[in-house]
Design an enzyme around this catalytic site. Structure first.
Site: not given
Length: 808
Positions: A53, A56, A125, A128, A504
């Site tokens: 938690c 800690c 596929c 995967c 341009d």
């Protein structure tokens, strides 16, 4: 390379920790305020496990901060990380022991490597790729990972060794190896023939089917079907196992579930047919996907693997990876250039089509740049190596194209989000179909269980998910082979929606190099006039002077014997020829010397209004004639603009700094619909914005350097001449590798075709799924038909996308 969301969060978290460390170090020990603070290098980060938690984290912080030699401690409970600042390096070694006394475990974090790329094989596929991503993300040594099924590549930032990464990938049921240029070249040269598993499974299915009409025992027919399921389904079952282990719901899981379910209710033929059709569909899909990946492998194979190097003792053959900078390569006629370099000796014509897409050979001489993969067509060349194998133009093109193919287009991102929601919904619906109708008394359990299995197969949107990426990979691969770099699916889609293109003028529509357009004599013949002008200009490097010299050389006009050469700043030059002082320069130069130009003023005005720069040639007494110099329209420009109009671009716009008269004349010559004249470089941005304000999607075409602001402002920035300009290759959205517009019409047509095919794929996938769903409930859709609709639709989508590879 763009950071992933996870990396960005990590970076933010690290910044917060660093900021809070400073605060702790300033106030945790008041007596330390007069001491010198630790250098940034005296802060180390640890991975902490065992914290239950947030309290800690607080306990650990307070406890460690009291230790002698520790300047700062910051524990982040959510991230499970701890940053410690200490007065010397010895303290850091003791930190894990200190942490253990508080009931936790700590280990120093190894710095993450830069993201590395691995080639992954065995993915059937797109789901995967998701399975592999999920599995790799669970490894504490992996910071970020991205797997792309279309290209078969995995990008991963990690603290592991290559061997550990490969082993981890194998745990997901796939194989991997570092995607180095050498590995990719070997792979491109190898043709791996897989075992005919699909064929064996199909034969067993056929034997069982034929046996069911003969006198052989039913148990033997069942054995044939069972053997077909085991042999054909081994690989999908293995992939399904790893998918479930990674908490991923992919097509393999759904298909294996359907096959086992069919066997459980005694539908052995259905189960075997499902497995065989799925295996056949995957085999065909893989073969088709490999074709799209070959579009890049063909580029990799363009460069030779060895080079002939000139040494003091003769010549030696070296692998291109072992060649050093400034080595001299010997390239004979008919051979490919192994590495980028500069010609030191020899004349030849080179076929640069692999790099620029130009169909005609380009003449090369000492001092010219040559590119790896181009073909030396005539003379023998000596070439000084200027780039190593991993840095050549072709290597950078391959890298940029692969990156582009892996970037998700907006359409693809939307479909992925849709598929992530669609699959679990249909999966839950399938379970409900199996349970609720029979409980409510609307039929037998076996009947609804079968329909639920069919719905499971329909639950995976393979065709829909793959509809966009395969089209993008194919289109970008096609463009790359034709000398065009498209930086990603986003820009491919944008190019297809463009309505107006702004060009341009100088260097884009025109050559960018002035040429003599007209010679006007007032006294002597034109050859004498040009000879005098050449004599004076030979000592100048000004582009106008070079234009006059080139004009004379093309016509074999020799210069005269001159002396006392001198330049007149900003006005012209002078020389003494045959005892007479001659001048070449602006007409204004002669006016200042008191020579009247009234008799030619009208002619001067007309020529200048047409965009010509004038060189007047004469003595201190009179003007001998005028030479008109102008930037000329490229040969390819008019044809390219005409083709762009045919491709559906509604408006062509020219941006130029020239005056109104010159701009109008140039617009008429090139075929543009509209022009903006007398623009400063920054005004081009305003011109692009004006076009956008008219409701048009605007592309800007320039050289990628001077036009950078306008390229960035436009909806799509297209740079020309990328083969010789690193900046253009890095900054523009689309790069034309050749220094002309020849490939722009093809790019626009390709983009529009790609958009059309993507839309076709999406609608076909959705309609197929909808039709399958509607046929399930009346009981018309059998299991094998469901598989055929899924794998068949995916295959049709792939084949439709592959049409982009063949577009010329």
């Amino acid at each position: 390379m763009q950071k992933t969301e996870q990396e960005e969060k990590s970076a933010c978290c690290s910044t917060e920790i660093a900021q809070e460390q400073t605060a702790v170090s300033c106030c945790s020990n008041k007596d330390a305020q007069t001491e010198q603070l630790a250098d940034p290098g005296d802060i180390k980060t640890y991975k902490v496990t065992g914290m239950d938690c947030p309290s800690c984290a607080s306990t650990l912080e307070k406890g460690l901060s009291k230790r002698e030699g520790i300047q700062s401690v910051k524990v982040n409970y959510a991230a499970g990380k701890m940053a410690v600042g200490a007065v010397n390096a010895d303290i850091f070694e003791a930190i894990p022991g200190y942490v253990k006394k508080f009931g936790f475990e700590a280990e120093p974090e190894r710095p993450a490597r830069d993201a590395r790329v691995y080639q992954v094989s065995g993915m059937d596929c797109s789901s995967c790729a998701a399975t592999l991503e999920k599995h790799m993300t669970g490894n504490p040594g992996v910071q970020s990972v991205r797997v792309n099924f279309s290209t078969g590549k995995m990008h991963i930032a990690h603290t592991l060794t290559d061997e550990q990464v490969i082993k981890e990938v194998q745990k997901s049921g796939f194989d991997a190896k570092p995607a180095t240029l050498r590995n990719q070249k070997k792979e491109a040269q190898q043709s791996v023939k897989p075992l005919p598993i699909t064929t064996i499974s199909g034969l067993l299915l056929a034997l069982g089917f034929i046996g069911s009409f003969t006198a052989i025992p039913d148990w033997l027919v069942t054995v044939f079907y069972a053997a077909a399921i085991v042999i054909g389904g081994y690989k999908p079952a293995r992939s399904a196992f790893y998918a479930v282990k990674s908490r991923s719901l992919d097509m393999n899981v759904l298909m294996v579930t359907a096959a086992i379910g069919a066997a459980l209710i005694g539908e052995w033929f259905e189960g075997a047919t499902v497995v065989w059709l799925f295996a056949l569909g995957n085999a065909l899909q893989n073969r088709s996907i490999e074709r799209t990946r070959d579009s890049i492998r063909s580029l990799i194979n363009l460069t030779p693997s060895e080079a002939v190097i000139k040494t003091a003792g003769g010549t030696v053959v070296k692998d291109v990876e072992d060649v050093s900078l400034n080595d001299i390569m010997i390239v004979k006629p008919g051979e490919k250039i192994p590495l980028d370099g500069e010609i030191t000796a020899g004349l030849s014509s080179l076929n640069q089509a692999p790099i620029t897409g130009e169909s005609l050979p380009v003449d090369k001489e000492p001092g010219d740049t040559v590119y790896a993969g181009t073909v030396n067509e005539s003379g023998s060349l000596e070439v000084k190596v200027t780039r190593l194998s991993e840095d050549t133009t072709i290597a950078r093109i391959i890298h940029l194209v692969e990156e582009a193919q892996e970037k998700k287009a907006p359409t693809q991102a939307f479909i992925d989000r849709f598929a992530a929601v669609y699959t679990p919904i249909v999966f839950v619906l399938a379970l409900l179909v199996m349970v609720i109708p029979p409980l409510a008394g609307f039929g037998a359990w076996g009947e609804w269980f079968y329909r639920g299995l069919a719905l499971l197969v329909v639950a995976c949107p393979c065709a829909l998910v793959i509809s966009t990426p395969v089209a993008i990979v194919s289109a970008i691969g096609n463009a790359a082979r034709n000398g065009v770099l498209i930086k990603g699916g986003t820009f491919l889609e944008k190019a297809g929606a463009i309505k107006a293109i702004a060009f341009d003028k100088t260097g884009t529509l025109t050559e960018g190099k002035p040429k003599v357009t007209q010679v006007i004599t007032l006294q002597d013949d034109s050859e004498t006039l040009v000879s005098i002008a050449k004599t004076i200009e030979e000592h100048s490097t000004h582009p106008i002077a070079q234009a006059v010299i080139s004009y004379a050389n093309e016509r074999n006009i020799a210069s005269k014997l001159g002396s006392d050469f001198s330049a007149i700043a900003g006005k012209g030059a002078t020389a003494v020829i045959d005892g007479t002082e001659y001048f070449a320069g602006k007409p204004k130069l002669f006016s200042e010397m008191g020579i009247s130009t009234a008799h030619i003023d009208e002619r001067i005005d007309v020529l200048q209004n047409e965009g010509n720069t004038l060189v007047a040639v004469g003595t201190r007494d009179h003007i001998l004639g005028l030479i008109a110099v102008a930037d000329t329209v490229r040969d390819i420009t008019v044809r390219s603009i005409e083709k762009l109009k045919q491709a559906g671009i509604s408006e062509m716009v020219m941006l130029t700094g020239d005056n109104e008269g010159t701009a109008k004349k140039m617009a008429a010559e090139t075929g543009v619909d509209r022009y903006f004249s007398e623009l400063m470089p920054e005004d081009k941005v305003s011109a692009v914005k004006k076009l956008q304000s008219e409701g048009k999607q605007v592309a800007m075409v320039g050289d990628g350097i001077n036009d950078a602001p306008a390229l960035a402002t436009a909806d799509l920035g297209i740079a020309m001449g990328g083969a010789g300009t690193d900046t253009a290759m890095e900054t523009a959205d689309i790069v034309l590798m050749a220094d002309n517009l020849e490939k722009l019409p093809h790019t626009i047509r390709l983009s529009r075709k790609a958009l059309t095919i993507i839309k076709q794929n999406i609608w076909f996938s959705l309609i197929t799924k909808l039709a399958a769903l509607m046929l399930i409930f009346p009981g018309f859709l059998t299991l094998w038909m469901a598989v055929l609709s899924d794998t068949g639709a995916a295959l049709i989508v792939i084949l439709n996308s592959m049409r982009l590879l063949r577009m010329k």
